[in-house]
Scaffold this active site. Structure first.
Site, PDB file in Angstrom:
ATOM      1  N   GLN A 166       0.808  -1.294  -0.037  1.00  0.00           N
ATOM      2  CA  GLN A 166       0.091  -0.005  -0.080  1.00  0.00           C
ATOM      3  C   GLN A 166       0.880   1.416  -0.013  1.00  0.00           C
ATOM      4  OE1 GLN A 166      -2.823  -1.828   3.382  1.00  0.00           O
ATOM      5  NE2 GLN A 166      -3.976  -0.263   2.120  1.00  0.00           N
TER       6      GLN A 166
ATOM      7  N   HIS B  41       0.792  -9.058   4.546  1.00  0.00           N
ATOM      8  CA  HIS B  41      -0.153  -8.207   4.406  1.00  0.00           C
ATOM      9  C   HIS B  41      -0.716  -8.320   3.417  1.00  0.00           C
ATOM     10  CE1 HIS B  41      -2.345  -4.617   6.645  1.00  0.00           C
ATOM     11  NE2 HIS B  41      -2.975  -4.815   5.499  1.00  0.00           N
TER      12      HIS B  41
ATOM     13  N   ASN C 189      -1.957 -10.632   8.596  1.00  0.00           N
ATOM     14  CA  ASN C 189      -3.201  -9.770   8.672  1.00  0.00           C
ATOM     15  C   ASN C 189      -4.492 -10.125   8.264  1.00  0.00           C
ATOM     16  OD1 ASN C 189      -3.921  -6.613   9.145  1.00  0.00           O
ATOM     17  ND2 ASN C 189      -4.403  -6.846   6.894  1.00  0.00           N
ATOM     18  N   GLU C 190      -5.477 -10.104   8.791  1.00  0.00           N
ATOM     19  CA  GLU C 190      -6.967 -10.303   8.633  1.00  0.00           C
ATOM     20  C   GLU C 190      -7.231 -11.410   7.774  1.00  0.00           C
ATOM     21  OE1 GLU C 190      -8.593  -6.569   7.164  1.00  0.00           O
ATOM     22  OE2 GLU C 190      -8.580  -5.699   8.921  1.00  0.00           O
TER      23      GLU C 190
ATOM     24  N   ASN D 198      -8.128  -5.609  14.499  1.00  0.00           N
ATOM     25  CA  ASN D 198      -8.466  -4.474  13.592  1.00  0.00           C
ATOM     26  C   ASN D 198      -9.924  -4.023  13.626  1.00  0.00           C
ATOM     27  OD1 ASN D 198      -5.917  -4.497  12.687  1.00  0.00           O
ATOM     28  ND2 ASN D 198      -6.224  -5.148  10.580  1.00  0.00           N
TER      29      ASN D 198
ATOM     30  N   GLU E   2      -5.435  -1.927  14.339  1.00  0.00           N
ATOM     31  CA  GLU E   2      -5.903  -0.657  13.218  1.00  0.00           C
ATOM     32  C   GLU E   2      -7.014  -0.156  13.832  1.00  0.00           C
ATOM     33  OE1 GLU E   2      -6.124  -1.996   8.990  1.00  0.00           O
ATOM     34  OE2 GLU E   2      -4.558  -3.120   9.212  1.00  0.00           O
TER      35      GLU E   2
ATOM     36  N   SER F 220      -5.437   2.348  -0.795  1.00  0.00           N
ATOM     37  CA  SER F 220      -6.522   1.629  -0.223  1.00  0.00           C
ATOM     38  C   SER F 220      -6.934   0.554  -0.844  1.00  0.00           C
ATOM     39  CB  SER F 220      -7.558   2.573   0.063  1.00  0.00           C
ATOM     40  OG  SER F 220      -7.953   2.378   1.266  1.00  0.00           O
TER      41      SER F 220
ATOM     42  N   LYS G 104      -9.482   7.225  -1.140  1.00  0.00           N
ATOM     43  CA  LYS G 104     -10.267   6.908   0.189  1.00  0.00           C
ATOM     44  C   LYS G 104      -8.762   6.979   0.959  1.00  0.00           C
ATOM     45  CE  LYS G 104     -12.628   3.460   2.479  1.00  0.00           C
ATOM     46  NZ  LYS G 104     -13.055   1.987   2.365  1.00  0.00           N
TER      47      LYS G 104
ATOM     48  N   TYR H  47      -6.686   7.504   4.610  1.00  0.00           N
ATOM     49  CA  TYR H  47      -6.999   7.229   6.140  1.00  0.00           C
ATOM     50  C   TYR H  47      -5.776   7.878   6.952  1.00  0.00           C
ATOM     51  CZ  TYR H  47     -10.066   3.188   5.348  1.00  0.00           C
ATOM     52  OH  TYR H  47     -11.054   2.138   4.951  1.00  0.00           O
TER      53      TYR H  47
HETATM   54  C1  BG6 Z   1      -7.715  -3.208   6.867  1.00  0.00           C
HETATM   55  C2  BG6 Z   1      -6.552  -3.606   6.006  1.00  0.00           C
HETATM   56  O1  BG6 Z   1      -8.689  -4.270   6.182  1.00  0.00           O
HETATM   57  O2  BG6 Z   1      -8.523  -1.937   6.393  1.00  0.00           O
HETATM   58  C3  BG6 Z   1      -5.838  -2.585   5.539  1.00  0.00           C
HETATM   59  O3  BG6 Z   1      -5.516  -4.205   6.949  1.00  0.00           O
HETATM   60  C4  BG6 Z   1      -6.843  -1.680   4.667  1.00  0.00           C
HETATM   61  O4  BG6 Z   1      -4.827  -2.807   4.723  1.00  0.00           O
HETATM   62  C5  BG6 Z   1      -7.742  -0.987   5.780  1.00  0.00           C
HETATM   63  O5  BG6 Z   1      -6.301  -0.737   3.848  1.00  0.00           O
HETATM   64  C6  BG6 Z   1      -8.846  -0.120   5.323  1.00  0.00           C
HETATM   65  O6  BG6 Z   1      -9.574  -0.842   4.197  1.00  0.00           O
HETATM   66  P1  BG6 Z   1      -9.846  -0.096   2.797  1.00  0.00           P
HETATM   67  O7  BG6 Z   1     -10.212  -1.282   1.936  1.00  0.00           O
HETATM   68  O8  BG6 Z   1     -10.588   1.151   3.063  1.00  0.00           O
HETATM   69  O9  BG6 Z   1      -8.359   0.391   2.380  1.00  0.00           O
END
Ligand code: BG6
Length: 465
Positions: free
Chosen positions: A14, A115, A159-160, A290, A369, A422, A429, A431
């Protein structure tokens, strides 16, 4: 090293860019982003925000905002370019530099080994659907422990597993773009097995420090409290949370999962007798949660499984989740949502932490997260992201309340350190605590939320019990 961790997080694909530099191999995401299938937001991570070259600037900014930990992931394709063959020293050198830079700025490196970006070669051989990956992943993990374990004391295997496999094999918006939950369960199971195997390698190797798994977990609730709704909640808890959490925290396959999955006629032949010993020896030291929002559900009514989401950020497309015989997703009208439809519900952090504490009393939990995606506006070199400040403030407040009430919370990480790719949502988008001006040589501009977080962490110094 540090006690309570206050940090922020990123993931290699990312933010790093440098997709073909220093011997890096190609990954599933390099391949996907350069293919016709990438048609929702057709951009790539080729350059991303150039963190590969600018990591020192980014780490310094984190340290200057009082953060004491940085969670980032390692690109498998930099360490073992084809996934199975020889190790690329330049990849090791790069992460050595990143880790040393963290230490120089007194930031604890928290490393996610996987990840979502995997070597293309492994991906084309079935990726997480092919059981071979369990061995391949643990070899990659062991290479990381050997190379970085003298300085890295907090590890995350994967991760997830739940959300990633849901996107890859349920919604079908991530590569390999499949819509078949049968294949999803297999991939998810292999991910959990690979994580357990890596934990067991960590234990057998006598490496110092702790190792955990990160997953997306939710407080699942319903608007109506009758028996049918409670059933739907119980099913959704297994679907979203408990298969993963029971496996990595207790080393057990959740019983309700087995019952539901048999009822739904899924093929379970990927579960082998010998696996239980691997899960038992792969119990983690901490769980990384997360947490973004809560999930509301209602009873299943009719029709086949259907999973869709909003990747356009158009402010109106509704997510649709129907899991045949399990539950359907519900929605509370008139609550605050971001343009991608995520409900802002800060109390969800508290409810989730209490729920985890109830199920796994005293087990250490790190919020790995937490954050909100928005269209941020750059105005005269400033980003006034009050919505993000409110979100973080309230989420942290609820987290601290749970901690005060006895939940063993050991750290908190904002997603994300700076704006980044993202995934399928592209670059709009955002963050980050730091804005990336993609049009202007990826200039870093701290947002108002960056300054808020800095001041907030300052108030926490000395609060640590
Ligand atoms: C989590 C992931 O699901 O959420 C990240 O670990 C991800 O990698 C983040 O970027 C936000 O989700 P998204 O799809 O809005 O980028």
């Amino acid at each position: 090293m540090n006690s309570f961790l206050w940090g922020s997080a990123t993931a290699a694909y990312q933010c790093e860019g440098a997709w073909q530099k220093d011997g890096k191999g190609l990954s599933n995401w390099d391949d996907f982003c350069h293919s016709d299938k990438n048609n929702v937001n057709p951009v790539t991570g080729d350059i991303a925000n150039d963190h590969y070259n600018r990591y020192e600037e980014d780490i310094k900014m984190m340290a200057e905002s009082n953060q004491n930990a940085y969670r980032f992931s390692i690109a498998w394709t930099r360490i073992i370019p084809d996934g199975i063959g020889s190790v690329n020293q330049k990849g090791i050198d790069h992460y050595n530099d990143v880790i040393d830079t963290c230490i120089k700025y007194n930031m604890e490196p928290v490393i996610t080994i996987y990840h979502w970006d995997m070597p293309i070669n492994i991906f084309k051989n079935g990726g997480w659907e092919n059981r071979e990956i369990v061995k391949q992943f643990s070899k990659f993990a062991q290479t990381c422990f050997n190379a970085f374990g003298d300085r890295v004391k907090t590890w995350i295997t994967i991760n997830e597993p739940s959300y990633d496999t849901m996107c890859c094999y349920g919604i079908g918006n991530y590569p390999p773009n499949v819509k078949d939950l049968n294949r999803r369960w297999k991939a998810l199971y292999h991910m959990m097995l690979a994580s357990a195997q890596a934990v067991s390698v960590f234990r057998e190797g006598g490496y110092e420090g702790k190792i955990g798994l990160v997953s997306d977990v939710y407080h699942v609730d319903s608007l109506i409290k009758d028996q049918d709704y409670q059933e739907a909640v119980a099913n959704a808890e297994v679907f979203y949370n408990l298969l993963v959490t029971d496996l990595c925290i207790k080393g057990l396959i959740n019983e309700r999962f087995l019952i539901k999955i048999k009822q739904s006629n899924y093929d379970l032949s990927f579960i082998k007798d010998e696996d239980i010993a691997i899960f038992e020896s792969g119990i983690v030291d901490f769980f990384g949660a997360n947490v973004y929002t809560r999930i509301l559900v209602k009873p299943y009514t009719k029709g086949p499984t259907k999973l869709t989401t909003n990747n356009t950020g158009d402010g109106k497309t509704k997510e649709n989740v129907v899991v045949e015989y399990w539950f359907e997703k519900d929605e509370e009208e008139n609550t605050i949502k971001n343009p991608w439809g995520m409900e802002v519900y800060p109390k969800g952090v508290f409810d989730l932490l209490k729920y985890m504490h109830m199920r796994y009393p005293g087990f250490p939990i790190m919020i790995t997260e937490n954050g909100i995606g928005y269209y941020d506006d750059l105005n005269e070199e400033k980003i006034k992201d009050d919505y993000r400040i409110d979100f973080l403030k309230e989420n942290i407040c609820w987290m601290l309340k749970a901690k005060d009430e006895g939940v063993n919370v050991i750290g908190y990480f904002v997603w994300s350190t700076m704006d980044l790719y993202s995934w399928i949502n592209g670059y709009k988008k955002r963050y980050g605590l730091v804005y990336i001006d993609y049009e202007n040589k990826n200039k870093r501009i701290p947002k108002e939320s960056y300054f808020w977080y800095k001041a907030f962490i300052e108030t926490q110094k000395g609060e640590e019990k």
